[in-house]
Design a protein around this motif. Structure first.
Motif, PDB file in Angstrom:
ATOM      1  N   VAL A 247      99.810  66.242   2.839  1.00 33.17           N
ATOM      2  CA  VAL A 247      99.011  65.652   1.768  1.00 33.17           C
ATOM      3  C   VAL A 247      97.886  66.628   1.431  1.00 33.17           C
ATOM      4  CG1 VAL A 247      97.684  63.657   1.054  1.00 33.17           C
ATOM      5  CG2 VAL A 247      99.480  63.392   2.792  1.00 33.17           C
ATOM      6  N   ALA A 248      97.660  66.827   0.148  1.00 31.12           N
ATOM      7  CA  ALA A 248      96.574  67.720  -0.250  1.00 31.12           C
ATOM      8  C   ALA A 248      95.943  67.215  -1.533  1.00 31.12           C
ATOM      9  CB  ALA A 248      97.107  69.134  -0.447  1.00 31.12           C
ATOM     10  N   LEU A 249      94.674  67.522  -1.674  1.00 30.90           N
ATOM     11  CA  LEU A 249      93.994  67.291  -2.947  1.00 30.90           C
ATOM     12  C   LEU A 249      94.292  68.496  -3.835  1.00 30.90           C
ATOM     13  CD1 LEU A 249      90.615  66.067  -1.471  1.00 30.90           C
ATOM     14  CD2 LEU A 249      92.274  64.665  -2.711  1.00 30.90           C
ATOM     15  N   ASP A 250      94.016  68.340  -5.120  1.00 26.48           N
ATOM     16  CA  ASP A 250      94.356  69.432  -6.036  1.00 26.48           C
ATOM     17  C   ASP A 250      93.384  70.600  -5.846  1.00 26.48           C
ATOM     18  OD1 ASP A 250      95.710  70.794  -7.892  1.00 26.48           O
ATOM     19  OD2 ASP A 250      95.000  69.622  -9.628  1.00 26.48           O
ATOM     20  N   ALA A 251      93.950  71.809  -5.821  1.00 26.81           N
ATOM     21  CA  ALA A 251      93.145  73.030  -5.701  1.00 26.81           C
ATOM     22  C   ALA A 251      94.012  74.203  -6.160  1.00 26.81           C
ATOM     23  CB  ALA A 251      92.707  73.229  -4.246  1.00 26.81           C
TER      24      ALA A 251
ATOM     25  N   LYS B  19     100.690  65.451  -3.526  1.00 27.02           N
ATOM     26  CA  LYS B  19      99.469  66.021  -4.095  1.00 27.02           C
ATOM     27  C   LYS B  19      98.693  64.897  -4.777  1.00 27.02           C
ATOM     28  CE  LYS B  19      99.478  68.856  -7.751  1.00 27.02           C
ATOM     29  NZ  LYS B  19      99.705  70.111  -8.475  1.00 27.02           N
ATOM     30  N   ILE B  20      97.426  64.790  -4.438  1.00 24.30           N
ATOM     31  CA  ILE B  20      96.564  63.792  -5.093  1.00 24.30           C
ATOM     32  C   ILE B  20      95.799  64.539  -6.178  1.00 24.30           C
ATOM     33  CG2 ILE B  20      94.674  62.164  -4.776  1.00 24.30           C
ATOM     34  CD1 ILE B  20      95.642  62.071  -1.779  1.00 24.30           C
ATOM     35  N   PRO B  21      96.023  64.211  -7.440  1.00 21.85           N
ATOM     36  CA  PRO B  21      95.469  65.057  -8.504  1.00 21.85           C
ATOM     37  C   PRO B  21      93.982  64.836  -8.742  1.00 21.85           C
ATOM     38  CG  PRO B  21      96.789  63.296  -9.446  1.00 21.85           C
ATOM     39  CD  PRO B  21      96.861  63.115  -7.959  1.00 21.85           C
ATOM     40  N   ILE B  22      93.246  64.928  -7.679  1.00 24.09           N
ATOM     41  CA  ILE B  22      91.789  64.891  -7.788  1.00 24.09           C
ATOM     42  C   ILE B  22      91.305  66.232  -7.272  1.00 24.09           C
ATOM     43  CG2 ILE B  22      89.669  63.848  -6.878  1.00 24.09           C
ATOM     44  CD1 ILE B  22      91.299  61.224  -6.616  1.00 24.09           C
ATOM     45  N   ALA B  23      90.478  66.915  -8.060  1.00 29.24           N
ATOM     46  CA  ALA B  23      90.074  68.272  -7.677  1.00 29.24           C
ATOM     47  C   ALA B  23      89.281  68.238  -6.380  1.00 29.24           C
ATOM     48  CB  ALA B  23      89.260  68.907  -8.795  1.00 29.24           C
ATOM     49  N   GLN B  24      89.669  69.117  -5.501  1.00 30.53           N
ATOM     50  CA  GLN B  24      89.000  69.215  -4.211  1.00 30.53           C
ATOM     51  C   GLN B  24      87.608  69.826  -4.391  1.00 30.53           C
ATOM     52  OE1 GLN B  24      91.274  71.417  -1.164  1.00 30.53           O
ATOM     53  NE2 GLN B  24      89.343  72.474  -0.763  1.00 30.53           N
TER      54      GLN B  24
ATOM     55  N   GLY C 199      83.243  67.381  -1.820  1.00 30.62           N
ATOM     56  CA  GLY C 199      82.501  67.147  -0.591  1.00 30.62           C
ATOM     57  C   GLY C 199      83.368  66.476   0.449  1.00 30.62           C
ATOM     58  N   THR C 200      83.063  66.710   1.711  1.00 25.54           N
ATOM     59  CA  THR C 200      83.922  66.278   2.807  1.00 25.54           C
ATOM     60  C   THR C 200      84.029  64.752   2.891  1.00 25.54           C
ATOM     61  OG1 THR C 200      83.086  68.206   3.955  1.00 25.54           O
ATOM     62  CG2 THR C 200      84.389  66.671   5.237  1.00 25.54           C
ATOM     63  N   VAL C 201      82.883  64.068   2.759  1.00 34.87           N
ATOM     64  CA  VAL C 201      82.900  62.615   2.936  1.00 34.87           C
ATOM     65  C   VAL C 201      83.744  61.959   1.840  1.00 34.87           C
ATOM     66  CG1 VAL C 201      81.468  60.552   3.058  1.00 34.87           C
ATOM     67  CG2 VAL C 201      80.655  62.703   4.057  1.00 34.87           C
ATOM     68  N   ALA C 202      83.515  62.432   0.590  1.00 43.27           N
ATOM     69  CA  ALA C 202      84.280  61.850  -0.508  1.00 43.27           C
ATOM     70  C   ALA C 202      85.760  62.163  -0.360  1.00 43.27           C
ATOM     71  CB  ALA C 202      83.754  62.375  -1.845  1.00 43.27           C
ATOM     72  N   ALA C 203      86.058  63.403   0.092  1.00 40.37           N
ATOM     73  CA  ALA C 203      87.462  63.781   0.292  1.00 40.37           C
ATOM     74  C   ALA C 203      88.088  62.861   1.330  1.00 40.37           C
ATOM     75  CB  ALA C 203      87.559  65.241   0.728  1.00 40.37           C
ATOM     76  N   ALA C 204      87.344  62.578   2.400  1.00 41.63           N
ATOM     77  CA  ALA C 204      87.869  61.700   3.449  1.00 41.63           C
ATOM     78  C   ALA C 204      88.148  60.321   2.877  1.00 41.63           C
ATOM     79  CB  ALA C 204      86.871  61.611   4.605  1.00 41.63           C
ATOM     80  N   ARG C 205      87.266  59.877   1.958  1.00 46.44           N
ATOM     81  CA  ARG C 205      87.446  58.546   1.392  1.00 46.44           C
ATOM     82  C   ARG C 205      88.726  58.509   0.534  1.00 46.44           C
ATOM     83  NH1 ARG C 205      82.384  57.862  -1.090  1.00 46.44           N
ATOM     84  NH2 ARG C 205      81.464  57.935   0.978  1.00 46.44           N
ATOM     85  N   VAL C 206      88.944  59.567  -0.271  1.00 50.15           N
ATOM     86  CA  VAL C 206      90.151  59.611  -1.105  1.00 50.15           C
ATOM     87  C   VAL C 206      91.396  59.604  -0.225  1.00 50.15           C
ATOM     88  CG1 VAL C 206      91.478  60.996  -2.740  1.00 50.15           C
ATOM     89  CG2 VAL C 206      88.987  60.831  -2.985  1.00 50.15           C
ATOM     90  N   LEU C 207      91.354  60.425   0.817  1.00 48.29           N
ATOM     91  CA  LEU C 207      92.530  60.501   1.694  1.00 48.29           C
ATOM     92  C   LEU C 207      92.751  59.179   2.413  1.00 48.29           C
ATOM     93  CD1 LEU C 207      91.905  64.114   3.024  1.00 48.29           C
ATOM     94  CD2 LEU C 207      93.827  63.368   1.584  1.00 48.29           C
TER      95      LEU C 207
END
Lengths: 256, 188, 400, 679
Positions: A60-64, A84-89, A93-101
Motif C-alpha cells: 500500500v502506498a500514498l501517491d508520490a 495506491k491511495i491517490p492522496i499526495a504523500q 505529514g506522518t500523523v496524517a499519513a498514518a490516519r489515511v492508512l
C-alpha cells in the motif's frame, strides 16, 4: 498470513538536496524519489513470511513521484496486490499519513492473522512516528525496530533491536503492527525483465479515500544546510609526507 | 491431381515456377549431392540436364519464360573448371546478352540467374535454389503467356478500332486489316 | 582461427526453452563433449557445472539443476570457451547468458555488491550509483572543450560514447583526457552525449539481465535516433561489444569502433605526431571483448609499436589464449564473492604473467582493466615497478 | 533376341516405370499417382510402379514389356541418371531396342530426398516424368563409339599407394610412368618407425617395394618431377612432366656418397627435410639412406658452387666459386652436373592413377598448443623420426636439450574435428597416438598421457591394439587439451603444463610434462587445387579429391580413365591405401584389357542447310569443326567432338544438331516441366 506492507517514497540522496527558493521546501528540479530503505526490508520480511507460512502480501502506498515503479517492482518480487491511495504523500505529514492508512486498513474487519508492516522509520521520519500512530489508530498492538518475525499458533514472536546491539524477543498477538528495521535476509533482486513483464500484465488498484481533515501537524519555518565548522585540517605533500604528518597528529591527540 | 488454374496475380496458392538448366558435370552433380546429403530445399525448381552450360541456347531461356516459367536458373562449372574447357565462358557471354534482352522486354533481371556451382557444392545449390525461390516469390508471377494473350487482344482491338475508324471514314484501307496478322502470331 | 561472431545473429526473443530449436541451438546439438570449454575456462575448476556439462544438461533436460547451482555466477564472459570450441558453439553470448538469467530469476539471494551494481545501472544508468547529472563532470578537466551533441546541433562524424568507468572513475578519466587529446591532434569532428548518456549495458545483456540491457539500450537508442552522427567510437571494450553485436537488433545503423581500432585506422596521420619517446618495455593485455569476441588483436599492438621507444613483449597467454582480467560478465562486482568462495582473482593471475615478462608497463584497452590490474599489482609481489596504462594514455603521452 | 527396329511412322509406344526405391522415393512421392498420371499422357502404352527398378526383376519387367506390349520407348523415373542410366540403357537394349530410346527421370536425388511435402514432391515427379515422356518420342537410335586405348599408365605420387599401384600394373606387364615430386619415393610411410596395429617396422615392409620400383623394367621412375600439363581424354592422355634439376645425372650416380663425404662442408649444417629439420645434412646429400633412386642431389640454395637465390625462371646460376671436391670424388663417373636444367618429358598414356597423398596439419594454426613457440612441443611425425633408429637421434627419444622426457602428453585431434581448422576426423591419429604412446614408453619408460575426445579404433585388429596399449598402463584421459603453457612453478626448464577437463570425472587437470606430442591430422595437399584443375577432377568441400561414387565407384573419378588411390581421396591408413591402390590398378587394368573405351554418342553434326557463316568454328575448344571449302559448309569431325553442344547453341541457322540433346528434345522437356497444375 494476511500481510500488509506500507511503502513510502523518500528523497533520493544520490542527488544533492537543495533548499528551494521559499527557504522551506526542497528544490524539486533534480529531486528524485526512491523507496524508503526500511520499507524495502518490510517488503522482504513480508515476502519471506509468505514463502514460509503462506498467505498474501498487499503493498500500500500514498501517491508520490515514481511510486508506480515501486509498486510494480513489489509485484514482480512476489506481492499479490498493489494498492495506491491517490492522496499526495507530499506535505501530508506522518500523523496524517498514518490516519489515511488507518482509514484504508480499518475499512473492513481484520482477518485474525493480519500483520501490518510499515518501515520502522524513514529519512524524513527518523522519530519513527508512522508505525505507532497507525497502531494506535487501528487499536492494534505495536512493536518497532523489528528485525525478525516468527509466527506460531496465531501469534508472532518478534525480535526487537535495542541500542548497543541488544535484542529482545516479544510475543505479540495478532493482528498487529510491526515497525520493520531489517529483515532476516537482504532485499531480493528482481530482474528488470520481470518488472517489465509485470507492468504489462498486472494492475495497481486505486482506493479512493477522503483526504484527512488536518493535513500537516508541523509547520516548517526554515530548511537549511548545516554550516561548515571549518575545523578540518588538510594534510598536504607526497603520500609518505602525508603519512608522517598523520602519525604526528594521531600521536599528539594520544590516539597512538 | 490438382487442377489449379494459373492466376496472373499472386495469391496464397501461387508458387513460382523455375526452370533450371544444369551442366552434367558440376551443377547437376551438385544437385545430386544435395540429394545424397538430404539438404532440403524448395521444390519449385525443375532441372533440365545438359552436357555443358555452353549448350544453353538463349532460346531455351526465352522458351521457358514464354511457356510460363517465372524465372530461369543456369548452373555451370566454376571458371577454369569447365569439363569442356570453356563452355561456361560462352554461357556467361550469352547470359550477359540475355540479361539485356529480358530487361528490354520488361522482365526483372532477378528472373534470370547464372551460378557457378561445382560438384562439391551441394550446400551452395540448396542456398541458390532457396534464394531464388524466395526472390521470385517476392517478385510475383511473370505470367508471360497471359501477357502475350493480353497483348494480342490489345493489338486486335487496336486493329478493329482502326478498321472501324477507316470504315467510318469511308473507303477503308485494306492494308491495316491484314497487317495485324503477323503480330498476332508472333508469339505462337 | 577463431570462430568470429557475426553481428546480430542472436535473436533477442530466444529463451532457454526455445534455444534448441534455433540455429544456435542446433549447433549445440553437435557438441562432442570434448571439454575444451571447461578446460580453458579460467574458473572451470570452480564450477559444479562447467560449460561442457551445461550443454549436456540442457540437451538432457536437466537444466533446472544447473540453474539451482551457483556455477554460472563464476562465468566472467571471457569468450575463451567460445573461441576454442571445435564446434563453434555460441556459449559466451547465447547459452550461458540465458542460463545465468534464469539463475538470477530463480535465486532470491545474489551477492550484495553485484545486486547493488545492477540496481544502480537500472536506476542511475551507471553501476556505481553516481548521480547521472555528474556524468560529464570530467570534461571540466579535459584541458579542451568537449562538445556535447545536444549543444552542437549538427551532424558530427564521431559520437564518442564515454561510458561509466571513464566518466566517473578517477583513473578512467585519464583515459578520457587522453582520447580528447588524440582526437584534437587528429582534428576529429566529435561530440559526446554528456549527462544524457547511460551505461551501454553490455554486462547486463551478456551476463545476466536481458530486461536491464533492453531498458538501457532503448534509452540510448532514443538518443542515437535523436542526434546525427556517422559512427560511434568508444574506449570501453564492453560498450563496443554491445554496439557491435546487440544494438543493431535495437535499430543501430551506424558502425561502432573501439578507440584502438579508430586510432589504428588513423595511424598514418597519428604516427608523425608521436614524437616523444616512451622508453619502456610494454606488455599488452588483450581485452576479451575486443580480442576473442571480435578478433581485434592487432590494433592495440600496432598502436604500441608506433610509439617511439616502446619495446613490446608478450605474456605467456596472449591473443586468443589471453587470460581474462575477471571483470566481465559481472565479475567486476563479484570479487568479494569470489574471494569468499576461495577463488583466486583472475586479475592477479594475469598480473603475475605480466610481471614475469619483465615489462615496465602493462598496457590495456578496456577501462575495467585499469582498476583491476592496479589493484592486483598491490597484492602480487613484484621486484620491478610496473604501471598499468591504457594504450591511448601511452599514445597521448607520446604526442608532442 | 532380334533387335526391334521401329518402322517409320510406326506409332510411338512408351513404357513408363516409376521406382519406389524401397521407401526412398515412395515415402515422399506418391508413385501410384505418378504412374496413373503418366498413363494419361500421349503415347504412353504401359505405366507401372516397381519396388526396385534397378534389380534384375525390374530390368526384366522392361524387357518383357518391350516384347509383349511392343514398346519402342522407355522412360524410368528413379534415381540420378549418373547412377543408373547405364543400367536401364542396357535393359532397354536387352529388350531389343536401341539403348538410346531410353530416358531417365531423377526423382530421388532431385525430389524425394530433398523435399518433404508429399503433394509438392509428387507434382514435381509428375512434371519431370511428363518432360521425359514428351522428350523420348524424339529420340533416335544411336551407336556407341569405340576408341582404342593406350596401354601405358601414369601414376602420380610415389608414396605407398603409388608404389603399390605401380608394381601391380608393372608386374602385369603394363608400362608405368611413376612421377614423384620429392627426390625419393616412399612418401610419409618411409618416415614412420613402426606401423599399427602390428607394430612391424615400416621400412622393413616398404623398402623391398621401393627397391622393386627402382629396378623394375616396366617402370619409368621420375622423381623430383611434376606433372605440368594433361591433355586428351581416356585412352589417350598426353601428359607433360617437368623433371627438376638435381644436378646429379641419375644414370651415372651409383649412390656411393663419396661426393657427400668430400663436400667442402665438413659438417652437416643444413636442416634435413626428411627428418623435418630435426637432423642436418650437407649441400650435397642423399635424401635418406634407403632412398630410391639411390642418387644424391645438390641443394643449390646452399651449395657454394651456386649463386644464392633463384633466377626469375626458377633456375639457379652457377658461381663456380667452390673447389668442387665432390666432382673430384666422383671422378670418372662424372655424375655431377652443375649445369643441369629442368627437363620436359612428353608421354602418352591411356589411364592415370592419382596418388598424391596428404600433408600433415600445421599445428601452428592452433596457437594455444604452442607448436613453434615452445621447443618441447612436437608434432607426431617429428616424434616418428625421433623414435626411428635411422632418424636424427638414432632412435633415442630425447628433447632438444638432450634430456630424456619423464612425462609425455599426447594431444589427440590436433586440427581435426574442429570447425576452426578441419572438420573431419583424420582417422589414423587415435591409432598412431596409441602406437606412439607405446613406443615412447618403450624407449623412455616415461609416463604417457593420451588426451582424446573419442577413442576411434575401427578396423581389423585395431580395438585389440587399443586394449593392448591400455593394458600397458597409459593414462587415457577423455578431454580435449585446452591449453599448453610453460610450468609457472618451474623456471626455465622448458617443462610445460597441459590443461584439460577430464570429462569423465568433471575434473580440470593441469599436468606438468616434459614433452607434448601433437597428433596432427591429415589435410589435402596445398597443390591439390592445381592438380584438380590439371586432371579435371572434383574436390569435396574439404579439398579431398572426389570419387565418382562413395560406395560403388570409390576409386573412379568423374573423369573417365583417371583413378584415385590413397589419402588424396581422404584420410586413411596404410592397409586401406594399399587396398585402394590395388583397386585403382585393377580399374586401370580392366580398361586397358578391354582395349577400347566407349564414348557417349552425344556428338554434334551439321545439317545440309548450314549457311557457312563459320561462327561455330572458333567456339570449339577441340578444333573439331572445320570449313569445307568445296561445299561452303562447316563439318564436325566426330572423333574430335566431345559433345558439349556449345556450337549447337550458337548456330544462327539452327543447322547443328547434338545427338541426345537435340533442340526439339530440350523444348519438349521445357514444355513438360512447366505442365499446368504441377507447381
Amino acid at each position: 498470513m494476511n500481510l500488509y506492507v506500507l511503502l513510502k517514497m523518500v528523497p533520493d540522496t544520490v542527488e544533492e538536496l537543495n533548499v528551494a527558493a521559499d527557504g522551506k521546501s526542497l528544490d524539486a528540479e533534480f529531486l528524485r524519489f526512491k523507496l524508503s530503505d526500511p520499507d524495502e526490508y518490510a517488503l522482504e520480511q513480508a515476502l519471506l513470511l509468505k514463502e514460509q507460512h503462506g498467505g498474501s502480501v498487499t503493498v500500500v502506498a500514498l501517491d508520490a513521484p515514481e511510486v508506480d515503479d515501486v509498486l510494480f517492482t513489489a509485484l514482480a518480487k512476489g506481492a499479490d496486490r498493489a494498492v495506491k491511495i491517490p492522496i499526495a504523500q507530499a506535505g501530508l505529514g506522518t500523523v496524517a499519513a498514518a490516519r489515511v492508512l488507518a482509514d484504508f486498513l480499518g475499512s473492513a474487519p481484520f482477518a485474525p492473522d493480519t500483520l501490518v508492516l510499515p518501515g520502522s522509520q524513514a529519512i524524513d521520519d527518523l522519530e519513527g512516528e508512522l508505525a505507532p500512530f497507525l497502531a494506535a489508530a487501528l487499536k492494534l498492538p505495536y512493536v518497532g525496530v523489528v528485525c525478525g518475525v516468527t509466527p506460531a499458533n496465531g501469534r508472532v514472536t518478534v525480535i526487537k533491536e535495542f541500542a548497543g546491539g541488544l535484542r529482545a524477543e516479544f510475543d505479540v498477538t495478532l493482528p498487529a503492527v510491526l515497525g520493520i528495521q531489517s529483515a532476516e535476509k537482504p532485499p531480493r533482486y528482481v530482474p528488470v525483465a520481470k518488472v517489465r513483464a509485470v507492468m504489462k500484465s498486472a494492475q495497481i488498484e486505486t482506493v479512493d479515500l477522503p483526504p484527512p481533515a488536518r493535513p500537516g501537524q508541523l509547520e516548517i519555518e526554515r530548511t537549511y544546510k548545516p554550516e561548515a565548522a571549518g575545523r578540518a585540517e588538510m594534510l598536504e605533500g607526497s603520500p609518505d609526507e602525508v603519512a608522517d604528518k598523520l602519525v604526528d597528529v594521531l600521536a599528539k591527540i594520544s590516539v597512538i | 491431381m490438382a487442377n489449379a488454374t494459373q492466376s496472373p496475380l499472386p495469391n496464397s496458392t501461387w508458387k513460382p515456377r523455375i526452370v533450371a538448366f544444369f551442366c552434367n558435370w558440376c551443377t547437376y552433380t551438385a544437385a545430386d549431392l544435395a540429394g545424397v546429403s538430404r539438404m532440403k530445399h524448395f521444390s519449385n525448381v525443375r532441372i533440365i540436364r545438359l552436357m555443358c552450360s555452353g549448350r544453353v541456347d538463349p532460346q531455351f531461356v526465352l522458351e521457358a519464360l514464354a511457356k510460363g516459367a517465372d524465372a530461369v536458373l543456369i548452373g555451370g562449372c566454376h571458371p577454369n573448371d569447365c569439363h569442356y574447357v570453356e563452355g561456361n565462358y560462352k554461357c556467361l557471354r550469352r547470359y550477359q546478352m540475355l540479361k539485356r534482352m529480358i530487361a528490354d522486354m520488361g522482365i526483372e533481371p532477378e528472373r534470370l540467374r547464372l551460378e557457378w556451382i561445382s560438384a562439391a557444392e551441394g550446400e551452395k545449390l540448396k542456398r541458390v535454389v532457396n534464394e531464388m525461390v524466395e526472390t521470385i516469390t517476392k517478385l510475383g508471377p511473370l505470367g508471360l503467356p497471359q501477357k502475350f494473350e493480353q497483348w494480342d487482344r490489345e493489338m486486335e482491338e487496336f486493329a478493329n478500332h482502326v478498321a472501324a475508324r477507316d470504315a467510318a471514314a469511308g473507303g477503308g484501307c485494306a492494308e491495316h486489316g491484314t497487317n495485324t496478322q503477323p503480330l498476332e502470331t508472333a508469339h505462337a | 582461427m577463431v570462430a568470429l561472431l557475426e553481428p546480430a545473429v542472436v535473436d533477442k526473443a530466444t529463451t532457454l526453452e526455445t534455444l534448441l530449436e534455433t540455429p544456435a541451438g542446433k549447433r549445440m546439438m553437435t557438441c562432442i563433449q570434448c571439454g575444451t570449454c571447461a578446460g580453458t575456462c579460467p574458473y572451470g575448476e570452480h564450477m559444479e557445472f562447467a560449460p561442457r556439462l551445461v550443454i549436456n544438461m540442457l540437451r538432457g533436460g536437466f537444466i533446472d539443476e544447473v540453474i539451482k547451482s551457483d556455477s554460472l555466477l563464476r562465468c566472467v564472459a571471457c569468450y575463451a570457451c567460445l573461441a576454442k570450441c571445435p564446434r563453434g558453439i555460441r556459449l559466451t553470448d547465447v547459452l550461458l547468458p540465458l542460463v545465468k538469467e534464469q539463475v538470477l530469476v530463480t535465486r532470491t539471494e545474489i551477492p550484495a555488491e553485484f545486486q547493488k551494481s545492477l540496481e544502480n545501472m537500472h536506476r542511475y544508468g551507471n553501476p556505481m550509483g553516481e548521480s547521472p547529472r555528474k556524468r560529464a563532470a570530467w570534461t571540466a578537466t579535459a584541458g579542451t572543450k568537449i562538445p556535447i551533441l545536444a549543444e552542437v546541433k549538427r551532424t558530427v562524424d564521431v559520437l564518442w560514447f564515454v561510458e561509466c568507468y571513464p566518466s566517473f572513475y578517477a583513473r578512467g578519466q585519464d583515459n578520457c583526457r587522453a582520447v580528447a587529446k588524440l582526437f584534437q591532434a587528429l582534428g576529429v569532428d566529435f561530440a559526446i552525449l554528456g549527462n544524457e548518456e547511460k551505461c551501454a549495458g553490455e554486462c547486463g545483456q551478456v551476463t545476466w539481465e536481458s530486461g536491464l540491457f533492453e531498458s538501457l539500450a532503448e534509452d540510448n537508442m532514443k538518443l542515437f535516433k535523436k542526434y546525427q552522427f556517422r559512427r560511434i567510437v568508444t574506449a570501453d571494450a564492453h560498450a563496443y561489444n554491445a554496439f557491435h553485436f546487440r544494438y543493431p537488433m535495437f535499430g543501430l545503423t551506424q558502425p561502432a569502433e573501439h578507440t584502438t581500432q579508430f586510432f589504428a585506422r588513423h595511424l598514418d596521420q597519428l604516427k608523425p605526431r608521436l614524437t616523444r619517446p616512451v622508453n619502456r618495455t610494454v606488455t599488452y593485455h588483450d581485452p576479451c571483448c575486443l580480442g576473442r569476441a571480435t578478433g581485434s588483436y592487432d590494433e592495440g599492438r600496432a598502436l604500441l609499436q608506433a610509439i617511439p621507444g616502446v619495446k613490446l613483449v608478450e605474456m605467456v597467454h596472449n591473443r586468443v589464449n589471453s587470460i581474462c582480467c575477471g571483470g566481465g560478465g559481472g565479475g567486476m562486482w563479484l570479487d568479494t564473492y569470489y574471494k569468499q568462495k576461495g577463488m583466486e582473482r583472475l586479475s592477479e593471475r594475469r598480473v603475475r604473467e605480466a610481471v614475469a615478462t619483465g615489462a615496465d608497463v602493462l598496457a590495456v584497452s578496456c577501462p575495467y582493466e585499469i582498476s583491476r590490474f592496479e589493484d592486483a599489482l598491490k597484492t602480487v609481489p613484484h621486484d620491478k615497478p610496473m604501471v598499468v596504462r591504457d594504450v591511448v594514455e601511452l599514445l597521448a603521452e607520446s604526442l608532442a | 533376341m532380334k533387335p526391334i527396329v521401329p518402322k517409320k511412322n510406326e506409332p510411338v509406344r512408351i513404357g513408363f516405370y516409376i521406382c519406389h526405391c524401397g521407401t526412398n522415393i515412395a515415402s515422399v512421392v506418391d508413385v501410384e499417382a505418378v504412374a496413373k498420371y503418366a498413363a494419361t499422357l500421349p503415347n504412353v502404352a504401359v505405366s507401372r510402379t516397381y519396388k526396385y527398378m534397378c534389380s534384375d526383376p525390374g530390368q526384366e519387367l522392361i524387357q518383357q514389356d518391350i516384347q509383349e506390349s511392343r514398346l519402342n520407348r522407355i522412360v524410368v523415373a528413379a534415381c540420378s541418371p549418373l547412377l543408373h542410366e547405364h543400367t536401364f540403357r542396357k535393359a532397354t537394349e536387352a529388350g531389343g531396342l536401341n539403348p538410346f530410346y531410353f530416358q531417365m527421370v531423377n526423382i530421388r536425388e532431385h525430389d524425394s530426398w530433398v523435399h518433404t511435402d508429399r503433394t509438392e514432391a509428387t507434382r514435381k515427379a509428375m512434371a519431370l516424368a511428363r518432360a521425359a515422356i514428351q522428350r523420348v518420342p524424339h529420340h533416335k537410335p544411336l551407336e556407341v563409339k569405340k576408341v582404342g586405348i593406350n596401354p601405358n599408365v601414369l601414376i602420380v605420387g610415389g608414396g605407398i599407394g603409388g608404389i603399390h599401384a605401380a608394381l601391380t600394373l608393372a608386374n602385369a606387364g603394363k608400362m608405368v610412368y611413376l612421377v614423384e615430386k620429392e627426390a625419393t619415393i616412399g612418401g610419409h610411410m618411409a618416415k614412420f618407425d613402426k606401423t599399427f596395429p602390428t607394430l612391424d617396422c615400416a621400412m622393413c615392409v616398404l623398402s623391398p617395394k621401393m627397391a622393386a620400383i627402382g629396378s623394375h623394367p616396366n617402370i619409368h621412375l621420375w622423381t623430383y618431377s611434376e606433372v605440368a600439363k594433361v591433355d586428351g581424354y581416356v585412352g589417350n592422355f598426353k601428359v607433360t612432366v617437368r623433371r627438376k634439376p638435381r644436378y646429379i645425372l641419375e644414370d651415372l650416380c651409383t649412390g656411393c656418397q663419396e661426393c657427400v663425404n668430400a663436400c667442402v662442408y665438413k659438417d652437416a649444417k643444413f636442416a634435413d627435410e626428411f627428418n623435418l629439420g630435426l637432423g642436418k645434412r650437407k649441400p650435397i646429400f642423399l635424401p635418406f639412406p634407403q632412398a630410391i633412386p639411390p642418387v644424391t642431389m645438390i641443394d643449390p640454395e646452399v651449395c657454394l658452387n651456386f649463386k644464392r637465390g633463384k633466377n626469375p625462371d626458377g633456375s639457379h646460376t652457377v658461381s663456380d666459386k667452390c673447389k668442387k671436391t665432390c666432382v673430384e670424388a666422383c671422378g670418372d663417373r662424372k655424375a655431377i652436373d652443375f649445369k643441369q636444367t629442368q627437363e620436359i618429358k612428353e608421354i602418352t598414356v591411356g589411364t592415370i592413377i592419382v596418388a598424391t597423398g596428404f600433408q600433415i596439419f600445421d599445428a601452428r594454426r592452433i596457437p594455444y598448443y604452442g607448436y613453434g613457440v615452445y621447443p618441447n612441443v612436437y608434432n607426431a611425425l617429428e616424434v616418428e623420426r625421433l623414435i626411428n633408429a635411422s632418424g636424427p637421434t638414432e632412435g633415442e627419444v630425447i628433447l632438444r636439450n638432450g634430456q630424456v622426457p619423464k612425462k609425455v602428453a599426447i594431444v589427440h585431434c590436433v586440427g581435426s574435428r574442429d570447425e576452426n581448422t578441419n572438420r573431419w576426423c583424420s582417422r589414423v591419429c587415435c591409432l598412431y597416438s596409441l602406437k606412439l604412446a607405446h613406443l615412447i614408453k618403450e624407449h623412455t619408460h616415461a609416463e604417457v598421457y593420451n588426451f582424446y575426445i573419442d577413442m576411434r579404433t575401427p578396423g581389423k585388429g585395431m580395438e585389440e591394439f587399443y586394449n593392448r596399449i591400455a593394458e600397458e598402463g597409459m593414462h587415457l584421459i577423455r578431454g580435449r587439451v585446452a591449453d599448453v603453457y610453460p610450468d609457472p612453478n618451474d623456471g626455465a626448464t622448458g617443462r610445460l603444463v597441459v590443461q584439460a577437463e577430464d570429462t569423465l570425472t568433471n575434473k580440470i587437470l593441469k599436468i606438468p610434462v616434459d614433452m607434448v606430442v601433437l597428433a596432427t591430422g591429415l589435410e589435402p595437399h596445398p597443390e591439390a587445387e592445381s592438380l584438380r584443375r590439371m586432371f579435371n577432377l572434383s574436390c569435396s568441400s574439404e579439398g579431398w579429391f572426389l570419387e565418382r561414387h562413395p560406395k560403388l565407384a570409390p576409386v573412379n573419378t568423374f573423369t573417365d580413365g583417371i583413378f584415385l588411390a590413397g589419402c588424396c581421396q581422404g584420410p586413411k591408413d596404410i592397409p586401406d591405401t594399399v587396398a585402394q591402390a590395388g583397386a585403382a590398378a585393377a580399374e586401370a587394368f580392366a580398361l586397358i584389357d578391354k582395349g577400347h573405351v566407349e564414348q557417349e554418342p552425344n556428338t554434334a553434326y551439321i545439317l545440309d542447310d548450314c549457311c557457312g557463316c563459320k561462327s561455330c568454328i572458333p567456339l570449339c575448344p577441340y578444333t573439331a569443326i572445320s570449313f569445307a571449302e568445296d561445299t561452303k559448309k562447316a563439318i564436325i569431325n566426330e572423333t574430335l567432338c566431345k559433345g558439349c553442344g556449345t556450337c549447337v547453341a550458337s548456330c544462327p541457322s539452327g543447322s547443328i544438331v547434338q545427338n541426345l540433346f537435340e533442340d526439339v528434345e530440350i523444348y519438349s522437356e521445357i514444355d513438360g516441366v512447366l505442365a499446368e497444375g504441377l507447381f
